[in-house]
Design a protein around this motif. Structure first.
Motif, PDB file in Angstrom:
ATOM      1  N   GLY A 114       0.723  -1.177  -0.156  1.00  8.68           N
ATOM      2  CA  GLY A 114      -0.079  -0.067   0.196  1.00  8.68           C
ATOM      3  C   GLY A 114       0.783   1.241   0.097  1.00  8.68           C
ATOM      4  N   GLU A 115       2.063   1.207   0.487  1.00 11.06           N
ATOM      5  CA  GLU A 115       3.100   2.351   0.381  1.00 11.06           C
ATOM      6  C   GLU A 115       3.910   2.024  -0.840  1.00 11.06           C
ATOM      7  N   HIS A 116       3.411   1.379  -1.784  1.00 10.74           N
ATOM      8  CA  HIS A 116       4.393   1.158  -2.848  1.00 10.74           C
ATOM      9  C   HIS A 116       5.806   0.669  -2.654  1.00 10.74           C
ATOM     10  N   ALA A 117       5.699  -0.331  -1.591  1.00  5.30           N
ATOM     11  CA  ALA A 117       6.968  -0.692  -0.958  1.00  5.30           C
ATOM     12  C   ALA A 117       6.672  -2.231  -0.959  1.00  5.30           C
ATOM     13  N   ARG A 118       7.731  -2.733  -0.056  1.00  2.00           N
ATOM     14  CA  ARG A 118       8.031  -4.066   0.167  1.00  2.00           C
ATOM     15  C   ARG A 118       8.686  -4.354   1.508  1.00  2.00           C
ATOM     16  N   LEU A 119       8.579  -5.613   1.954  1.00  5.43           N
ATOM     17  CA  LEU A 119       9.284  -5.872   3.317  1.00  5.43           C
ATOM     18  C   LEU A 119      10.707  -6.079   2.876  1.00  5.43           C
ATOM     19  N   PRO A 120      11.816  -5.589   3.751  1.00  7.11           N
ATOM     20  CA  PRO A 120      13.115  -5.594   3.075  1.00  7.11           C
ATOM     21  C   PRO A 120      13.659  -7.258   3.368  1.00  7.11           C
TER      22      PRO A 120
END
Length: 253
Positions: A114-120
């Motif tokens: 949803g933040e245009h991200a991923r888990l590291p």
């Protein structure tokens, strides 16, 4: 593992992502079994703080599939957000500025999407967590290791502090000493290359003679984190396990 947002739209987030330069890094986990060569971490951006209860509450309000009374059990166990007063209310035991915990890997990954991200990934997280206020890699400093280990003396049932500790040299906060954090590849940390194509993951490599494959054994706190993460399933939740998100170096805010 990969999941979608189950029909959710992207979050409009003002979260702060800090740039990390990457480079050659001596991980406690060899990239290939028996190797002593450093891994190469590509430049990336990391959320400066863990996701808070207030932020995750806003997420479940706009993405109601992830409420604790609606989430499918294939995506979270019965403890999911169980410390909240209600499915859409925090209450006295989940303060807004505390890091959100009792969240599954699936829920954490959905939030990051949803933040245009991923888990590291593990190497990204380990690389970032090696820093202190003035050094990108402080792991050789006995005082740094003692400070990280001191966290384990805190009772697991003690109330969590609020996020917002002192920033490290990259401007990232709370990587050590606040909560455990989900990694994108948590379930592959202790799986040998020869077992990844089989049904049974050889996670007992951490125990006994298998620990000889791990490097920098003096960084005991990091090894404990690996052992804990590798014991989890993606639906699991615990009271001291939260998360933060990461983005590629060139991603838009």
């Amino acid at each position: 593992m990969a999941i979608g947002l189950l029909g959710a739209t992207a979050l409009a987030s003002a979260a702060d992502y800090r740039p990390l330069p990457g480079g050659a890094f001596a991980s406690v986990l060899p990239e290939t079994e028996g190797s002593r060569a450093p891994v190469i971490v590509a430049p990336f951006r990391l959320r400066s703080e863990p996701v808070t209860n207030a932020e995750f509450l806003a997420f479940v309000k706009t993405h109601p599939t992830w409420r604790r009374d609606r989430v499918p059990r294939v995506f979270a166990d019965a403890g999911y957000l169980s410390h909240w007063a209600d499915a859409d209310a925090l209450g006295a035991t989940a303060l807004p500025d505390q890091p959100v915990t009792q969240v599954s890997w699936f829920a954490a990954q959905a939030y990051c999407q949803g933040e245009h991200a991923r888990l590291p990934g593990w190497y990204e997280w380990e690389y970032a967590a090696a820093a202190d206020a003035t050094r990108a890699d402080a792991r050789e400093d006995p005082a740094w290791r003692e400070r990280v280990l001191a966290w384990y003396a805190r009772p697991s049932n003690a109330p969590l502090p609020a996020v917002g500790g002192a920033p490290d040299v990259h401007g990232v906060r709370d990587l050590n000493g606040l909560v455990w954090e989900w990694m994108d590849d948590f379930n592959a940390l202790l799986v040998g290359a020869d077992s990844r194509d089989q049904d049974g993951a050889d996670k007992l490599r951490f125990c006994g003679a298998g620990a000889a494959d791990l490097q920098q054994k003096e960084n005991y706190a990091t090894l404990m984190r690996i052992a804990m993460l590798s014991s989890l399933e993606a639906i699991d939740t615990t009271r001291n396990l939260g998360f933060r998100c990461a983005k590629p170096a060139g991603a838009t805010p």
